[in-house]
Motif scaffolding. Structure first.
Motif, PDB file in Angstrom:
ATOM      1  N   CYS A 274     -11.347  -0.170  -8.227  1.00 47.24           N
ATOM      2  CA  CYS A 274     -11.980  -1.343  -7.607  1.00 47.24           C
ATOM      3  C   CYS A 274     -11.878  -1.288  -6.083  1.00 47.24           C
ATOM      4  CB  CYS A 274     -11.332  -2.622  -8.123  1.00 47.24           C
ATOM      5  SG  CYS A 274     -11.647  -2.940  -9.873  1.00 47.24           S
ATOM      6  N   ARG A 275     -10.880  -0.584  -5.584  1.00 43.58           N
ATOM      7  CA  ARG A 275     -10.727  -0.472  -4.123  1.00 43.58           C
ATOM      8  C   ARG A 275     -11.879   0.297  -3.486  1.00 43.58           C
ATOM      9  NH1 ARG A 275      -4.872   1.791  -2.867  1.00 43.58           N
ATOM     10  NH2 ARG A 275      -5.650   1.465  -0.749  1.00 43.58           N
TER      11      ARG A 275
ATOM     12  N   ASN B  41       0.812  -1.222   0.000  1.00 38.73           N
ATOM     13  CA  ASN B  41       0.000   0.000   0.000  1.00 38.73           C
ATOM     14  C   ASN B  41       0.841   1.266   0.000  1.00 38.73           C
ATOM     15  OD1 ASN B  41      -2.538  -1.345   0.099  1.00 38.73           O
ATOM     16  ND2 ASN B  41      -2.202  -1.759   2.269  1.00 38.73           N
TER      17      ASN B  41
ATOM     18  N   ASP C  41      -6.623   2.616  -8.540  1.00 41.64           N
ATOM     19  CA  ASP C  41      -7.405   1.394  -8.697  1.00 41.64           C
ATOM     20  C   ASP C  41      -8.811   1.641  -8.154  1.00 41.64           C
ATOM     21  OD1 ASP C  41      -8.450  -1.094  -8.891  1.00 41.64           O
ATOM     22  OD2 ASP C  41      -7.054  -2.064  -7.505  1.00 41.64           O
TER      23      ASP C  41
END
Length: 203
Positions: free
Chosen positions: A174-175, A15, A172
């Motif tokens: 999708c997170r 991360n 991203d």
């Protein structure tokens, strides 16, 4: 098939800013066109436990300026030749220095230096600036993640602006798929806010 070797000082977790961007890039490459290889100079808890779908290696280099680094350079050269590496792309300072020198010894002719700092200061101390300037002729292209970074490294390191490509950080989406009105309402209640309050987030 183009073999790209990504070289980074370390990855503490997936991360992290630069680390996350690199892993997201690798995981979204077109597998029919590119084969990624990841090398880290230093071992971390993440490299010990991570399970990835591409070759990952640790060179166990804590400091560049020491005699014991020679075997790692030759191991790296052997790997590049055996795996027909076409491009080396570096992240962070030590990887830039190691990657450029090792690429010359390995016969890899294309080196991309990813630059993500504004310098001068901690990231561009005098010794580093001297090294970066000395290595300029051996870097094929520079990649900056903002116009400000591009302008800064051009000004401080004497890199011609037309050698620096700006590619902004990816995101991203999708997170954020799990974020819905119920989740927003719950967090607003936890903060003591109702629908009439304007909530501003700052990163």
């Amino acid at each position: 098939m183009i073999n790209i070797l990504y070289l980074i000082d370390h990855i503490w977790n997936s991360n992290g800013g630069t680390e996350g961007q690199l892993l997201m890039l690798i995981n979204n490459l077109d597998p029919s066109r590119y084969r990624p290889h990841l090398f880290c100079l230093k071992e971390t808890p993440w490299t010990k436990s991570a399970r990835v779908d591409f070759p990952m290696h640790v060179l166990h280099i804590k400091k560049l300026l020491r005699p014991g680094i020679v075997p790692q350079i030759f191991d790296f050269r052997r790997y590049c030749r055996q795996n027909h590496i076409d491009i080396i792309q570096t992240y962070f300072n030590d990887s830039l220095i190691f990657g450029v020198i090792a690429s010359r010894l390995s016969g890899v002719k294309k080196v991309i230096a990813s630059r993500r700092n504004l310098g001068p200061g901690f990231w561009n101390r005098k010794g580093l600036l001297f090294a970066f300037r000395a290595l300029r002729p051996f870097v094929t292209r520079y990649m900056a993640n903002s116009q400000a970074t591009r302008d800064s490294i051009s000004r401080h390191e004497g890199i011609a602006p037309d050698r620096i490509d700006v590619i902004y950080n990816g995101l991203d989406l999708c997170r954020f798929a799990a974020v819905d009105d119920l989740l927003r309402a719950r967090h607003r209640r936890e903060l003591g806010l109702d629908d009439s309050h304007i909530l501003i987030g700052m990163a």
